[in-house]
Design an enzyme around this catalytic site. Structure first.
Site, short mmCIF file in Angstrom:
data_model
loop_
_atom_site.label_atom_id
_atom_site.label_comp_id
_atom_site.label_asym_id
_atom_site.label_seq_id
_atom_site.Cartn_x
_atom_site.Cartn_y
_atom_site.Cartn_z
N GLU A 289 0.88 -1.15 0.07
CA GLU A 289 -0.02 -0.12 -0.19
C GLU A 289 0.83 1.22 -0.01
OE1 GLU A 289 -3.14 -0.12 -0.42
OE2 GLU A 289 -3.26 -2.20 -0.47
N ASP A 382 3.99 -3.81 -5.95
CA ASP A 382 4.44 -5.10 -5.52
C ASP A 382 5.98 -4.99 -5.40
OD1 ASP A 382 2.06 -6.43 -5.20
OD2 ASP A 382 2.08 -7.50 -6.99
#
Ligand SMILES: [Zn+2]
Length: 438
Positions: A289, A382
């Site tokens: 996040e 990611d």
């Protein structure tokens, strides 16, 4: 003999044809994509794909396949109903009848226009109600995800309807007032109002609105809090607090998110997420996040949304003055006063509704574009998380979340291109391992 010379493709007829064609094409496309996905998931159901064989058991894999297929079939039914309802509102004259009835009952003016918007929202909500009930209490229930009671569900419905009216009606009144009296450039002012309203909502939502629906308590687990604080410090990210939300009151699906902006940012973990993941995995999910923040994905998405809504308001500003925009979509606009000599009734609420109904019929074909942008952002987030916490914890967190949410591991590639905001698990894991190796 019919007078063929009088037949012509008027703008009104062209809009009707374009609308009907786009609606049909969009529905056929949805059917085709759903059919592909249904087939692909059924084909993959027999065995866990080799890449996941060590991590996911066959029963969990088959549950994911069955859940995915059940949701897809329901989605097709909803799309069919949605297309019929949309035709009912537009070409079959539903919106026109509602507007005429309210004109007859209330007379022309702001009251009638607000009543039209409210009645439309209410009727649409009622039409959607059986579907929402089925989804929560049958579909999600069958796969063990539903935690909502009918009582809680009803309470949510009442609260969200009241909040919607409390926030939506003044906003609608302000936009209608601008349409009526801000001159030719009303759409620019309305866009500014809309943008300001959205920014305000982002600020107000986490602190004032979300607590109506969920309880937020500060994260109690001190070891996890210290771990998360250390990660945020490493990433140069300041948040006002770490909170745990009782997501398990309604659903077993897990999530974590940031809300607010500026100094009001807060990190919210669903209690379901903390139950399912180890501290290392929670940290990795949070790092993902933070990756979105690091790459300014939220700002970019907002900027794109505001730019698109500016284009939308400009288009509406033009369309609302064209008679064919109304007649082409099955509505008779007010051109003359009901009383001789009186002003024509305003068509602003009609224009707003027709625009909101018609635009998605044409923009649905752009969805691969937005999905593609979103998937690119997920890969970036990611990669950021892997750089911060290594690939091991993020990969194991991802596998647990896929399993717990019963997400399919064998999607159809074309379906992915159209709809997936997140890349399929197999692609994400491959990139993570490649990134960690590099
Ligand atoms: Zn993400």
């Amino acid at each position: 003999m019919p007078d063929t010379a009088s037949f012509a493709f008027t703008p009104s007829l062209l809009l009707t044809l374009a609308f009907a064609l786009a609606l049909t094409a969009g529905f056929v496309l949805k059917l085709w994509l759903a059919g592909r996905q249904l087939r692909q998931v059924a084909l993959g159901r027999a065995a866990v794909p080799t890449a996941f064989a060590d991590h996911i058991a066959l029963p969990a894999h088959q549950k994911a396949a069955d859940y995915t297929r059940a949701k897809l079939r329901f989605g097709v039914l909803e799309a069919a109903l949605g297309a019929v309802v949309l035709l009912g509102w537009t070409l079959l004259g539903g919106l026109d009848a509602l507007n005429q009835a309210l004109l007859w009952a209330l007379g022309a003016g702001m009251g009638q226009q607000l009543a039209l918007l409210a009645a439309f929202a209410l009727i649409s909500g009622l039409i959607d109600l059986p579907g929402t009930l089925y989804q929560t209490f049958v579909l999600e229930q069958r796969f063990g995800f539903n935690q909502t009671t009918p009582r809680l569900w009803l309470g949510d419905l009442v609260k969200s309807t009241l909040l919607g009216a409390l926030i939506g009606l003044p906003l609608a009144a302000a936009i209608l007032a601008l349409m009526a009296s801000a001159g030719q450039l009303w759409w620019l002012w309305a866009w500014a109002l809309w943008t300001g309203f959205n920014l305000l909502l982002m600020w107000v939502y986490p602190t004032f609105i979300a607590p109506f629906f969920n309880k937020f308590v500060p994260l109690q687990d001190e070891a996890l809090a210290a771990r998360v604080q250390a990660l945020m410090q490493r990433c140069g990210f300041a948040a006002k607090g770490l909170f745990v939300m009782d997501g398990s009151r309604r659903s077993a699906h897990a999530n974590a998110y940031f809300t607010g902006f500026g100094s009001a940012k807060r990190v919210v973990f669903f209690d379901t997420l903390l139950r399912q993941l180890s501290p290392e995995e929670v940290e990795a999910v949070l790092a993902h996040e933070l990756g979105h923040f690091h790459h300014r994905h939220i700002t970019k998405r907002m900027a794109a949304m505001f730019a698109l809504s500016l284009a939308g308001f400009a288009l509406l500003g033009w369309l609302s003055t064209q008679v064919w925009f109304y007649t082409g979509l099955g509505v008779q606009p007010g051109l003359v006063g009901l009383v001789p000599g009186a002003a024509a009734p305003p068509n602003d609420a009609l224009a707003l509704l027709l625009f909101l109904l018609a635009v998605p019929v044409f923009t649905v074909f752009l969805s691969p574009l937005f999905a593609q942008m979103s998937r690119a952002h997920e890969f970036q987030a990611d990669a950021y998380a892997v750089a911060q916490t290594g690939s091991g914890s993020l990969a194991s967190a991802l596998l647990k979340l896929y399993e717990d949410n019963a997400s399919t591991l064998t999607p159809d590639p074309v379906y992915v291109k159209f709809y997936y905001s997140h890349p399929p698990a197999v692609e994400r894991l491959a990139r993570m391992h490649a990134g960690a190796a590099a």
